[in-house]
Design a protein around this motif. Structure first.
Motif, PDB file in Angstrom:
ATOM      1  N   GLN A 171       0.571  -0.977  -0.028  1.00  0.00           N
ATOM      2  CA  GLN A 171      -0.055  -0.163   0.297  1.00  0.00           C
ATOM      3  C   GLN A 171       1.013   1.459  -0.197  1.00  0.00           C
ATOM      4  O   GLN A 171       0.719   2.219  -0.860  1.00  0.00           O
ATOM      5  CB  GLN A 171      -0.942  -0.097   1.320  1.00  0.00           C
ATOM      6  CG  GLN A 171      -1.976  -0.738   0.841  1.00  0.00           C
ATOM      7  CD  GLN A 171      -2.988  -1.003   2.121  1.00  0.00           C
ATOM      8  OE1 GLN A 171      -3.131  -0.478   3.215  1.00  0.00           O
ATOM      9  NE2 GLN A 171      -4.050  -1.856   2.270  1.00  0.00           N
ATOM     10  N   GLY A 172       1.636   0.918   0.770  1.00  0.00           N
ATOM     11  CA  GLY A 172       2.728   2.036   0.713  1.00  0.00           C
ATOM     12  C   GLY A 172       3.213   2.796  -0.607  1.00  0.00           C
ATOM     13  O   GLY A 172       3.529   3.648  -1.279  1.00  0.00           O
ATOM     14  N   LEU A 173       3.377   1.796  -1.171  1.00  0.00           N
ATOM     15  CA  LEU A 173       4.010   2.110  -2.505  1.00  0.00           C
ATOM     16  C   LEU A 173       3.094   2.197  -3.617  1.00  0.00           C
ATOM     17  O   LEU A 173       3.142   3.018  -4.405  1.00  0.00           O
ATOM     18  CB  LEU A 173       4.871   0.242  -3.496  1.00  0.00           C
ATOM     19  CG  LEU A 173       6.366   0.090  -2.805  1.00  0.00           C
ATOM     20  CD1 LEU A 173       6.272  -1.565  -3.487  1.00  0.00           C
ATOM     21  CD2 LEU A 173       7.404   0.824  -2.914  1.00  0.00           C
ATOM     22  N   ALA A 174       1.727   2.089  -4.230  1.00  0.00           N
ATOM     23  CA  ALA A 174       0.490   2.134  -4.820  1.00  0.00           C
ATOM     24  C   ALA A 174       0.213   3.398  -3.830  1.00  0.00           C
ATOM     25  O   ALA A 174       0.078   3.883  -5.067  1.00  0.00           O
ATOM     26  CB  ALA A 174      -0.359   0.489  -4.216  1.00  0.00           C
ATOM     27  N   PHE A 175       0.110   3.788  -2.904  1.00  0.00           N
ATOM     28  CA  PHE A 175      -0.553   4.814  -2.597  1.00  0.00           C
ATOM     29  C   PHE A 175       0.566   6.223  -2.758  1.00  0.00           C
ATOM     30  O   PHE A 175       0.317   7.613  -2.694  1.00  0.00           O
ATOM     31  CB  PHE A 175      -0.673   5.146  -0.981  1.00  0.00           C
ATOM     32  CG  PHE A 175      -1.903   4.488  -0.393  1.00  0.00           C
ATOM     33  CD1 PHE A 175      -2.496   4.030  -1.301  1.00  0.00           C
ATOM     34  CD2 PHE A 175      -2.745   3.712   0.512  1.00  0.00           C
ATOM     35  CE1 PHE A 175      -4.000   2.648  -1.253  1.00  0.00           C
ATOM     36  CE2 PHE A 175      -3.225   2.911   0.771  1.00  0.00           C
ATOM     37  CZ  PHE A 175      -3.926   2.460  -0.137  1.00  0.00           C
ATOM     38  N   TYR A 185       9.090   6.261  -1.597  1.00  0.00           N
ATOM     39  CA  TYR A 185       9.009   7.464  -0.512  1.00  0.00           C
ATOM     40  C   TYR A 185       7.246   6.868   0.378  1.00  0.00           C
ATOM     41  O   TYR A 185       7.303   7.413   1.281  1.00  0.00           O
ATOM     42  CB  TYR A 185       8.970   8.813  -1.356  1.00  0.00           C
ATOM     43  CG  TYR A 185      10.258   9.362  -1.425  1.00  0.00           C
ATOM     44  CD1 TYR A 185      10.929  10.106  -0.559  1.00  0.00           C
ATOM     45  CD2 TYR A 185       9.873   9.375  -2.750  1.00  0.00           C
ATOM     46  CE1 TYR A 185      12.657  11.020  -0.912  1.00  0.00           C
ATOM     47  CE2 TYR A 185      11.291   9.807  -3.010  1.00  0.00           C
ATOM     48  CZ  TYR A 185      12.451  10.673  -2.394  1.00  0.00           C
ATOM     49  OH  TYR A 185      13.010  10.855  -2.342  1.00  0.00           O
ATOM     50  N   GLY A 186       6.812   6.245  -0.452  1.00  0.00           N
ATOM     51  CA  GLY A 186       5.382   5.574   0.358  1.00  0.00           C
ATOM     52  C   GLY A 186       6.124   4.439   1.558  1.00  0.00           C
ATOM     53  O   GLY A 186       5.494   4.128   2.399  1.00  0.00           O
ATOM     54  N   LEU A 187       7.311   3.951   1.698  1.00  0.00           N
ATOM     55  CA  LEU A 187       7.712   3.327   2.484  1.00  0.00           C
ATOM     56  C   LEU A 187       8.100   3.745   3.981  1.00  0.00           C
ATOM     57  O   LEU A 187       7.979   3.455   4.487  1.00  0.00           O
ATOM     58  CB  LEU A 187       9.090   2.533   2.168  1.00  0.00           C
ATOM     59  CG  LEU A 187       9.211   1.507   0.598  1.00  0.00           C
ATOM     60  CD1 LEU A 187      10.309   0.432  -0.189  1.00  0.00           C
ATOM     61  CD2 LEU A 187       7.916  -0.039   1.238  1.00  0.00           C
ATOM     62  N   TYR A 188       8.430   4.342   3.447  1.00  0.00           N
ATOM     63  CA  TYR A 188       9.018   5.967   4.216  1.00  0.00           C
ATOM     64  C   TYR A 188       7.440   6.362   5.391  1.00  0.00           C
ATOM     65  O   TYR A 188       7.517   6.437   6.602  1.00  0.00           O
ATOM     66  CB  TYR A 188       9.619   7.494   3.617  1.00  0.00           C
ATOM     67  CG  TYR A 188      11.230   6.765   4.009  1.00  0.00           C
ATOM     68  CD1 TYR A 188      11.937   5.725   3.466  1.00  0.00           C
ATOM     69  CD2 TYR A 188      11.183   8.225   2.455  1.00  0.00           C
ATOM     70  CE1 TYR A 188      13.060   5.522   3.149  1.00  0.00           C
ATOM     71  CE2 TYR A 188      12.362   7.729   1.955  1.00  0.00           C
ATOM     72  CZ  TYR A 188      13.276   6.038   1.727  1.00  0.00           C
ATOM     73  OH  TYR A 188      14.708   6.155   1.889  1.00  0.00           O
ATOM     74  N   VAL A 391       7.960   1.104 -15.156  1.00  0.00           N
ATOM     75  CA  VAL A 391       8.326   0.157 -13.939  1.00  0.00           C
ATOM     76  C   VAL A 391       8.081   1.334 -12.226  1.00  0.00           C
ATOM     77  O   VAL A 391       8.562   2.471 -12.899  1.00  0.00           O
ATOM     78  CB  VAL A 391       9.079  -1.066 -13.999  1.00  0.00           C
ATOM     79  CG1 VAL A 391       8.573  -1.257 -15.184  1.00  0.00           C
ATOM     80  CG2 VAL A 391      10.111  -0.306 -14.468  1.00  0.00           C
ATOM     81  N   VAL A 392       8.667  -0.030 -11.506  1.00  0.00           N
ATOM     82  CA  VAL A 392       9.045   1.409 -10.345  1.00  0.00           C
ATOM     83  C   VAL A 392      10.558   1.622  -9.778  1.00  0.00           C
ATOM     84  O   VAL A 392      10.501   2.574 -10.299  1.00  0.00           O
ATOM     85  CB  VAL A 392       8.476  -0.021  -8.606  1.00  0.00           C
ATOM     86  CG1 VAL A 392       9.358   0.924  -8.029  1.00  0.00           C
ATOM     87  CG2 VAL A 392       7.306  -0.261  -8.996  1.00  0.00           C
ATOM     88  N   GLY A 393      11.074   0.778 -11.125  1.00  0.00           N
ATOM     89  CA  GLY A 393      13.065   1.883 -11.546  1.00  0.00           C
ATOM     90  C   GLY A 393      13.405   1.450 -10.142  1.00  0.00           C
ATOM     91  O   GLY A 393      13.771   0.542  -9.143  1.00  0.00           O
ATOM     92  N   ASN A 394      13.901   2.514  -9.583  1.00  0.00           N
ATOM     93  CA  ASN A 394      15.464   2.630  -9.091  1.00  0.00           C
ATOM     94  C   ASN A 394      15.007   2.239  -7.230  1.00  0.00           C
ATOM     95  O   ASN A 394      14.083   3.559  -7.247  1.00  0.00           O
ATOM     96  CB  ASN A 394      16.309   3.613  -9.152  1.00  0.00           C
ATOM     97  CG  ASN A 394      17.499   3.687  -7.836  1.00  0.00           C
ATOM     98  OD1 ASN A 394      17.995   2.213  -7.745  1.00  0.00           O
ATOM     99  ND2 ASN A 394      17.676   4.995  -7.465  1.00  0.00           N
ATOM    100  N   MET A 395      15.125   1.369  -7.128  1.00  0.00           N
ATOM    101  CA  MET A 395      14.488   1.726  -5.471  1.00  0.00           C
ATOM    102  C   MET A 395      16.008   1.611  -4.067  1.00  0.00           C
ATOM    103  O   MET A 395      16.736   0.751  -3.964  1.00  0.00           O
ATOM    104  CB  MET A 395      14.052   0.397  -4.955  1.00  0.00           C
ATOM    105  CG  MET A 395      12.800   0.117  -5.648  1.00  0.00           C
ATOM    106  SD  MET A 395      11.520   0.893  -4.577  1.00  0.00           S
ATOM    107  CE  MET A 395      11.109   0.226  -3.261  1.00  0.00           C
ATOM    108  N   SER A 396      16.341   3.120  -4.041  1.00  0.00           N
ATOM    109  CA  SER A 396      17.719   3.309  -3.224  1.00  0.00           C
ATOM    110  C   SER A 396      17.438   2.631  -2.245  1.00  0.00           C
ATOM    111  O   SER A 396      16.373   2.339  -1.291  1.00  0.00           O
ATOM    112  CB  SER A 396      17.794   4.745  -2.725  1.00  0.00           C
ATOM    113  OG  SER A 396      16.519   4.879  -2.179  1.00  0.00           O
ATOM    114  N   LEU A 397      18.159   1.898  -1.091  1.00  0.00           N
ATOM    115  CA  LEU A 397      17.862   0.869   0.606  1.00  0.00           C
ATOM    116  C   LEU A 397      18.381   2.172   1.002  1.00  0.00           C
ATOM    117  O   LEU A 397      19.144   3.220   0.714  1.00  0.00           O
ATOM    118  CB  LEU A 397      19.278   0.107  -0.398  1.00  0.00           C
ATOM    119  CG  LEU A 397      19.256  -1.080  -0.987  1.00  0.00           C
ATOM    120  CD1 LEU A 397      19.851  -2.524  -1.205  1.00  0.00           C
ATOM    121  CD2 LEU A 397      17.957  -1.890  -1.128  1.00  0.00           C
TER     122      LEU A 397
END
Length: 840
Positions: A171-175, A185-188, A391-397
């Protein structure tokens, strides 16, 4: 005079005396009733009849003595004021009370009302117990964590935390797409609020984090502020944005989040969490449904992969739809097919989870399953290169460093931030209230504001966006066995693992999949359309609020729509109080019950008495409506009658001075038929004279305004002699309406209509006294405790005046016309032989 309600054990032999009656008439009534065979009571009534001198107190005590000895069990003393009888009947023996007489008999106790200084001293005082209470209220975790049952709850919280954490990641990724920022930034936004809410929140079951409605509201602000109001296509869904544009959008989203958190924190500290009461269930339902439509439309560009300009002004939803349908031929088929498949599967499995939730140990995590499958297929088939999908693309850790919010953004978005703060709190508190009632534990609205406010400040500082609680995510946490916020803390651990370790695995995931997952969580909101039919049957005002809120939010946008909806809702409250459903009451059941006479067939309305009920506060906006309804109920305008009588009085005075009129026992005799008087229009001073009380002290005769008047003098007859105003539902009266009410009362009093007010509390009368409402015309003796008290007082008063008027004829005819109620409940007239000395 006295008033008694007598009851036997048999429902068929009940005698209710609802009108004033002398003790001597009591024996005649009982003798005439064939159903009541009580020789002892009759004989004692005859003994009373032989006495020719008595007073009111003696009469009341005598009847009470008879009733208590004959009708009541031996265990009941005659001093009882309220006696519970066998079955569903009761007996009451008490005097008729006006407010003044009640206050004389029952003295009020002195109460000390705290002043502002008293409250201030109490607030500023300090003690160890108060300090402990404040600490526990600010950190609710300290009250439930020491009592945590590890063996019973830990396993359930672990299972619930893992399930909720996986849903929170998706939901964080989607919203995040709704906020128009990169999905990472949805993960934060899914991680940071959980940490602070664990320590500060009072609900044990809600899962805080991204919520689609709030994400949409933040996204509207981001679109407007970050683009400077531009609607160019450079901000389309699939355009490659440079780092500066992304940073600007993230800064706007974070600043709005921090400002909304500050607003929530201030509201909580100031203890004004009650502000949420202005958002009714109907308003929230209509608003969230409209927000779901906005979310649906905003995700079309990701599902179809179209270049749709960003709009934030009113009617933006229609502009987006126009842009989508004009480019429909450019749809990316791969994204469309993928999103449709995801939607169908998610909706189907969610329906299965709903129908078989009692049989399933845990809900099927369909979002996680479809995300894993979609990511694997996209990566294995190289959808990005073959079909050009987004696509979602780059996901910096890892985490990014915190930022300082922009003051300029604060200035531009304070209105939007206030709406986000209120909606976020309203949704979270509503869901928390449901679970608190279900599991029987208290929640504190002000503390919830503080918890959500600090959570949003913390989240915004680390580049997240505003959150509340998603209904589906909280449902997962509760249905999978979550007992406390330990489950929420474990869900944050799952999100943390994705952020710092395995986030790169989601890089091939299509944005259309995230859009479909976001729409899959809207099912509950979209099903709220069924509320329209239910609300229409229950309350049409609430149904209208729902519909208008939905229309406002759709047409004007979420920010302006919320403001317009609250204004419209408050307007309906004003409308309901401004135009109350006033009614005329009558006696029902021949007892002390008074109801709307239009609703019942068998009613009794005392002759010359009108009982008028106003079911709302009286204030400046409805005093005119109240007066008009009262005039309609009594059938005449008292001011018009007063002016007619004063004008007729001037003519009679002129006739009397000229010797053209004589008064005989049979009425007026005019000695001239040629008298003429001008009816020219009166000036203001003369009109004011006509509004004054009628004064006939200078005349050698009394004028009966309902009788035939001499010559062409005509005054409308008024059969009403008493008016009772039922103010039991009038909660307050403002200064403006006081003047209007006093004027109305004066107009009735000046035409010899007695006015009584019943059902008011002491504070109401005290306020009238403070505002100098009472004078020689309108006195405080017009207030009675109940309608029945006022009716009996009127009948006693009229009975006394009638007997006094006929005192010269009592030797010829010693008959008294009395109203009584027979044993089968019907109204009948009874002629009672009453000695001269007994007439009141």
């Amino acid at each position: 005079m006295t008033t008694e309600m007598l009851s036997t054990n048999s429902p068929d032999t009940t005698l209710n005396i609802v009108h004033p009656i002398s003790p001597f008439a009591l024996s005649n009534i009982l003798r005439g009733s064939q159903d009541i065979q009580i020789p002892k009571l009759i004989s004692q009534g005859r003994k009373l009849k032989q006495k020719r001198h008595f007073n009111l107190l003696t009469a009341r005590r005598s009847i009470h003595h008879i009733v208590s000895k004959v009708f009541l069990p031996a265990t009941v003393t005659r001093e009882s004021k309220m006696i519970e009888a066998i079955g569903n009947q009761y007996i009451v023996a008490r005097p008729v009370y006006s407010t003044n007489t009640f206050g004389e008999e029952f003295k009020k106790t002195h109460r000390h009302h705290k002043t502002f200084l008293d409250h201030l001293k109490e607030c500023c005082s300090c003690s160890s117990q108060k300090a402990k209470k404040i600490a526990l209220s600010l950190f609710p975790v300290a009250s439930w964590l020491p009592a945590y049952k590890i063996k019973e709850w830990l396993l359930s919280d672990i299972v619930s935390g893992i399930s909720t954490g996986l849903v929170a990641v998706l939901q964080g990724l989607a919203f995040a797409l709704l906020v128009n920022i990169p999905p990472a930034y949805g993960l934060y936004a899914a991680f940071f609020p959980v940490l602070t809410y664990f320590f500060l929140g009072t609900s044990r079951h809600i899962s805080v984090g991204p919520f689609p409605v709030l994400s949409m509201m933040v996204g509207v602000v981001v679109t407007r502020v970050a683009s400077g109001g531009s609607t160019d296509s450079e901000l389309s869904s699939n355009s490659i944005e440079n780092d500066s544009v992304i940073e600007e959008k993230v800064m706007v989203a974070a600043s709005v989040t921090v400002l909304s958190g500050i607003i929530q924190l201030l509201l909580g500290v100031l203890q004004i969490g009650f502000v949420v009461i202005y958002l009714s269930e109907s308003l929230i339902s209509g608003f969230t449904t409209a927000a779901a439509i906005h979310v649906l439309v905003s995700q079309l560009k990701f599902m179809l992969q179209l270049k749709v300009p960003a709009y934030s002004d009113p009617f933006s939803i229609f502009k987006v739809l126009e842009s989508v349908f004009t480019q429909i031929q450019k749809t990316n088929i791969a994204d469309l097919v993928t999103s449709v498949i995801i939607l169908v599967v998610v909706f189907a499995v969610k329906e299965i989870n709903q129908r078989y939730r009692s049989k399933l140990p845990v809900p099927i995590p369909i979002e996680l399953i479809m995300t894993v499958i979609a990511t694997g297929v996209s990566y294995g088939c190289n959808f990005e290169d073959k079909f050009g999908v987004a696509v979602v693309g780059n996901m910096s850790l890892g985490f990014q460093p915190p930022i300082t919010p922009s003051v300029e953004v604060f200035q531009d978005t304070i209105g939007d931030s206030f709406g986000i703060a209120i909606v976020g709190f309203a949704v979270a508190f509503s869901v928390a209230s449901v679970y608190s009632l279900k599991y029987d534990y208290p929640i504190d609205g002000n503390q919830e504001l503080i918890a959500l406010g600090i959570s949003n400040i913390f989240t915004g500082a680390f580049k997240g966006f505003a959150g509340s609680t998603a209904l589906s995510r909280s449902g997962v946490q509760e249905s999978t066995g979550g007992k406390t916020q330990v489950a929420g803390l474990l869900s944050a651990v799952i999100v943390l693992i994705v952020i710092v370790a395995i986030g790169f695995l989601l890089q091939p995931l299509q944005k259309s999949v995230l859009a479909a997952l976001a729409l899959g969580n809207l099912k509950g909101m979209l099903m709220q359309f069924a509320e329209i039919g239910r609300l229409w049957k229950k309350d049409k005002y609430d149904c209208l609020i729902w519909i208008m809120t939905f229309i406002f939010a759709i047409v004007l946008g979420l920010g302006l729509g919320l403001a317009a909806s609250v204004a419209f809702q408050l307007l309906t409250i004003v409308f309901r109080t401004q135009f109350p459903k006033c009614s005329t009451l009558a006696n029902v059941g021949r007892s002390n019950i008074y109801k709307n006479k239009k609703n019942y067939a068998d009613v009794y309305e005392p002759e010359g008495v009108k009982i008028f009920r106003c079911p709302s506060p009286i204030y400046f906006a409805n005093i005119g409506f109240f007066k008009q309804k009262l005039i309609d109920a009594v059938g005449f305008n008292p001011l018009r009658i007063l002016r007619k009588r004063n004008k007729a009085l001037k003519k009679i005075r002129k006739l009397q001075k000229q010797g053209l009129i004589q008064v005989t026992p049979k009425g007026f005799i005019c000695t001239s038929d040629g008298f003429k008087d001008s009816d020219e229009e009166l000036d203001n001073n003369q009109i004011e004279e006509l509004d004054q009380p009628i004064n006939t002290a200078d005349l050698p005769f009394e004028i009966d305004w309902n009788a035939h008047l001499p010559l062409n003098i005509t005054v409308p007859a008024v059969s009403l002699h008493s008016l009772i105003l039922d103010f039991s539902a009038v909660s307050f009266l403002d200064v403006s309406s006081m003047r209007g009410l006093k004027k109305i009362l004066q107009e009735f009093i000046r035409i010899k209509v007695d006015v009584y007010i019943v059902g008011t509390d002491d504070d109401f009368i005290d306020k009238l006294a403070r505002c100098e409402f009472f004078d020689d015309e309108v006195t405080d003796s017009i207030f009675f405790l109940t309608i029945h008290d006022a009716v009996l007082h009127i009948l006693m008063k009229k009975d006394y005046s009638t007997s006094k008027f006929n005192s010269s004829q009592v030797q010829e005819k010693e008959m008294k016309f009395d109203f009584t109620i027979n044993t089968n409940g019907g109204l009948r007239n009874r002629e009672c032989q009453v000695p001269v000395e007994t007439k009141f």
